[in-house]
Design a protein around this motif. Structure first.
Motif: not given
Length: 83
Positions: A40-41, A64
């Motif tokens: 998800d980065k 995040a």
């Protein structure tokens, strides 16, 4: 090299690559294995010359949450908005 214009400031967790360009892949593999949410980065490669003209390269990932870089004991690096 492609340039991007950032709409807003981006805070990254950065790891300085000791051996350029050989160490780039290893640095990004470190992030992939260490961060549980690495898929998800957003990944960044940041480079600039030091005072002697040698290239500094940082393998970095988007942070995040505030303070995430301290959790992993790596450098907090900020990309300013604009070009």
């Amino acid at each position: 090299m492609k340039e991007y214009a950032l709409i807003e400031e981006v805070t990254l967790i950065a790891l300085t690559v000791r051996y350029f360009p050989e160490g780039i892949g290893e640095a990004f593999n470190t992030w992939m294995h260490m961060l549980p949410d690495s898929q998800d980065k957003v990944f960044f490669g940041v480079s600039y010359p030091d005072q002697e003209g040698s290239l500094i390269y940082k393998a970095a990932v988007s942070q995040a949450f505030d303070g995430e870089s301290e959790q992993y004991a790596y450098e907090n690096y900020v990309l300013s908005k604009g070009k």
